[in-house]
Structure formats: structure tokens, C-alpha cells
Design a protein around this motif. Structure first.
Motif, short mmCIF file in Angstrom:
data_model
loop_
_atom_site.label_atom_id
_atom_site.label_comp_id
_atom_site.label_asym_id
_atom_site.label_seq_id
_atom_site.Cartn_x
_atom_site.Cartn_y
_atom_site.Cartn_z
N LYS A 241 -4.95 10.89 1.93
CA LYS A 241 -6.18 9.91 1.83
C LYS A 241 -7.06 10.58 0.75
N PHE A 242 -7.22 11.92 0.95
CA PHE A 242 -8.38 12.57 0.00
C PHE A 242 -8.02 12.33 -1.48
N ILE B 166 -7.39 8.13 11.14
CA ILE B 166 -6.49 9.04 11.07
C ILE B 166 -6.31 9.90 12.50
N TYR C 24 -0.79 17.42 14.82
CA TYR C 24 -2.13 18.01 13.98
C TYR C 24 -1.57 18.24 12.63
N ASP D 232 -9.06 8.54 -2.41
CA ASP D 232 -10.49 8.49 -2.47
C ASP D 232 -10.96 9.21 -3.28
N TYR E 47 -3.69 10.02 15.47
CA TYR E 47 -3.45 11.43 16.02
C TYR E 47 -3.64 11.17 17.62
N ILE F 138 -15.38 19.11 4.08
CA ILE F 138 -14.89 18.43 3.11
C ILE F 138 -15.95 17.13 2.80
N ARG G 41 0.72 16.26 11.07
CA ARG G 41 0.55 15.02 10.54
C ARG G 41 -0.82 14.43 10.09
N ALA G 42 -1.67 14.79 10.85
CA ALA G 42 -2.93 14.24 10.89
C ALA G 42 -3.53 15.02 9.56
N ILE H 115 1.33 3.89 2.92
CA ILE H 115 1.85 2.95 4.06
C ILE H 115 3.47 2.90 3.78
N GLU I 150 4.99 6.33 4.35
CA GLU I 150 5.17 6.32 5.83
C GLU I 150 6.34 5.64 6.46
N GLU J 27 0.75 -1.26 0.02
CA GLU J 27 -0.07 -0.02 -0.18
C GLU J 27 0.93 1.23 -0.13
N ILE K 177 -10.03 17.21 13.53
CA ILE K 177 -9.27 16.12 12.88
C ILE K 177 -10.42 15.20 12.28
N ARG L 127 -0.90 -0.34 10.12
CA ARG L 127 -1.76 0.54 9.11
C ARG L 127 -2.51 -0.58 7.82
N ARG M 123 -2.14 13.32 6.45
CA ARG M 123 -2.65 11.83 6.41
C ARG M 123 -3.99 12.32 5.71
N PHE M 124 -4.75 13.24 6.16
CA PHE M 124 -6.10 13.32 5.81
C PHE M 124 -6.15 13.81 4.12
N TRP M 125 -5.15 14.61 3.85
CA TRP M 125 -5.16 14.99 2.48
C TRP M 125 -4.42 14.03 1.34
N HIS N 242 -10.84 21.77 -3.74
CA HIS N 242 -10.31 21.54 -2.27
C HIS N 242 -8.83 21.35 -1.92
#
Lengths: 219, 219
Positions: A101-102, B70, A91, A105, B74, B51, A93-94, A70, A73, A67, B65, B97, A97-99, A135
């Protein structure tokens, strides 16, 4: 003992390119083993990724990691001294990871429906893809890279898709509208050697897309 | 200043339950704000997760968050002293993960097609779900928890789904075959207080599933 590092990949795979960029940014030498995904998967790939049977796989001293995000990281955690890819602040880092994953997805999945799907049937997806890139532009803001001044995790997640944009546009017969992402993509190509080294050429991507669409009966 | 922690959630959401279990394992006090997802989303949710507009959202000292795995990472990074959830070894972290993502992509997504879909149309999904649970059983092996002796990241990822299994079976009219996962689920319920505190009741899950299926015209 020196680290033994290998990547099982496929040259045009956006996910594979993430891994090669990350290793190169870290200065890690590795053996690259290209898979022939169109014909038959190697015994090594089936052994190293028995669950998904997909590239990329990073093999580090005999152990497989699968993956792409992963893997990136993992690379950042193992070779942590040089070129940190994720921020240190939890924060941030989160957010990274959010973006990332965005991108998987909401950019990749939506775009895939367009470039693998029937012509004329993906109006909602085109609209969504444009919105999702907006976004990302909002998150980029006036920064040079998604994490700030330095090329990092979210950049690695998104950059391999940059050379697919024109294929999305050609297959979908529409225009992406993301000037900030274009500027960022060109900035990565100009300033980050591993990006210019590994990024696919638009022509190769489009040839692959055409071949794939013929193979699946879409064109 | 004491930490201000809030969770925007929905009581039956598997993803929300992950966050509440993680916070409780860490001994972090938080305010729980339940969203009325069936009727209207709160202004706070739309502001904190513009989002995806989805629960759960962790709000820590005013900062949001999003995305449950994620959020759990965190939480593990911010409150790192007590009850570590991810291993420290990079390879084991990558494995954790990998399997947590597997739960999202290959348990949740496949199961959702069954419980939200038309009766009789999901034979391949049922077969795949059974296979995917077998993969998880293989990874669990003879360990008490997915990470070894202690309840951790992959356990948190999977455990909220445990009480949905009987709903999958009822809607799909099939039997899951995963004795090791059942033993593991009961072990979590017996030994981990936060699990027994937050896990949904099968009856409530099934009522929700029936309500959802009526609302979407499936039953």
C-alpha cells in the motif's frame, strides 16, 4: 473444466505488469487483451470494470477482479500451491500489505505528481519521493527480497516502477538516491524470469511519458 | 501468555472506530490509548507508526500493525474462530477488499475534500460522492449487510462514516440521496452492539468539523 483466465491490460501500466508477473510466477496460462487507452476503452473493459473503467482487470471464468494488489492477493489465494506470494504468518502478511500500500500511496502517487506535473513545481514531492524510497530501503534491509529469501508480494508491488525511475529523474531534473533498491531491482531482473519478461524498457517508458506530457500540455 | 492488545486511537476517527468494532466483534479485550492529535502526538505513536505517524495503530504483544483495513484483516486472521469478517471464497474476498478500498478512495477522499474545503468550491465532488454512494447501494442490493446476512468487512469499512453524512451535508449545503445506505446504517446500529457502542454522535462530529474548519481558516 480448465480455468479460463484473461487479463485486460496496457503494456506499460505498472499495475498490469504486477498481474502478469503474479500469474506467470504461478504458472497460470492466460489470454492478454491489450486496451487502447489513448483512444477508446473497449466495451469489455467498461463491462468488466464499470466502477473505475481502468486496467488491469483479471477475468477468471467470466468473473472480473479489479485493482492490481487485490488481483495479486486473489491469484495467491486461488493458485496457492505454487510460488506463495504472501507470507502465512498474520503479522508478516500485515507488513507485506502495509508496504505494498505504501508503494501505491507514497511512491506511485508522489512520483505521478512529478512526471505528470509542471517542471519546477514539485520540489517537495522530489524530496518526499527520495525519503519514501529510503523507508523502503530500511524495510528491505539486508534481505534479498522484501519478504526475505523469496520474491513475493511487496516485490511484485514495487518492481514495475523500477523502470520508471529514470523518467522521474529526467522530468524532475533530480537524482534518486536509493542504491539498495537499485541492487534489489537488478536482482529481480536477473533471478526472476517473469520480471525480465514483463518489465518495461526505460526508453519506452520515457517515450510514453513525453507523449503524455505533450498531450496534457505540460511540455 | 495472554495476548496483550492495545489500540492507539482518536475517538472520532473513522479508521480507529473500524479497529475497535473489529476487536469487539471478535471478543478481544484491549487497552485503548487515546491520542491528543490536536496538540501533540505521543512518543508511543511516533515509535509504533514512524512512517505515517497516524492512528489507528494496533499493538499486539508489542508489535505494531498500521492502516485500518490492514489491521481489520490482521484481526480477522489472528482471531479467526469467532465472527469471521472476510468471506472464505477468494472471489468474494476480492470483492470485499474492492469495496472496502472503494470506501477509502471514493467515499472518504471525496467527502474530505468537501468537509475540509472552501464552501461553494466542491460541486463536482458533491456529485461524485452521491454517485459513489449509489455504487455502494447497487452492491448492497437487497442484502442485509454488504457481505450477505452477516455484518462483515465492508460494513466495518463504511459504518464509521455513516455519522459523518450530516456534516458533509451541512458543510456542503447539499443532500445525500442514499435511502438504502441509511436503512443499512440503522440496521447496523440496531443489530450490531459494537456499532452502537463506538459510532460517533453526529453532534460531536459536526463540532469537530467546525473546530477543524476554524483552525484551518475555512470558516
Amino acid at each position: 473444466m480448465a480455468d479460463e483466465v484473461a487479463v485486460l491490460g496496457f503494456n506499460l501500466s505498472m499495475f498490469d505488469i504486477r498481474v502478469r508477473i503474479a500469474l506467470t510466477e504461478k504458472g497460470v496460462k492466460y489470454e492478454y487483451k491489450e486496451e487502447d487507452l489513448v483512444n477508446t476503452k473497449s466495451a469489455l473493459l467498461l463491462q468488466m470494470n464499470p466502477i473505475h473503467k481502468k486496467v488491469p482487470v483479471l477475468i477468471h471464468n467470466g468473473k472480473p477482479i479489479c485493482e492490481s494488489l487485490i488481483i495479486v492477493e486473489y491469484i495467491d489465494e486461488v493458485w496457492k500451491e505454487k510460488a506463495p506470494l504472501l507470507p502465512t504468518d498474520p503479522y508478516q502478511r500485515a507488513q507485506a500489505r502495509f508496504w505494498a500500500k505504501f508503494v501505491d500511496d507514497k511512491v506511485h502517487e508522489v512520483a505521478k505528481r512529478i512526471w505528470t506535473g509542471k517542471v519546477g513545481e514539485h520540489e517537495a514531492d522530489k524530496k518526499e519521493l527520495i525519503e519514501n524510497l529510503k523507508h523502503l530501503e530500511d524495510f528491505l534491509g539486508d534481505k534479498s527480497y522484501f519478504g526475505g529469501d523469496k520474491f513475493g508480494f511487496v516485490d511484485i508491488a514495487l518492481i514495475p516502477f523500477y523502470k520508471w525511475f529514470s523518467s522521474y529523474e529526467k522530468v524532475g531534473n533530480f537524482k534518486l538516491d536509493c542504491p539498495k533498491i537499485i541492487l534489489w531491482g537488478e536482482r529481480c531482473l536477473k533471478n526472476v524470469e517473469s520480471v525480465s519478461k514483463f518489465l518495461s524498457h526505460e526508453k519506452d517508458v520515457y517515450e510514453f511519458v513525453q507523449m503524455y506530457r505533450k498531450m496534457t500540455g505540460m511540455d
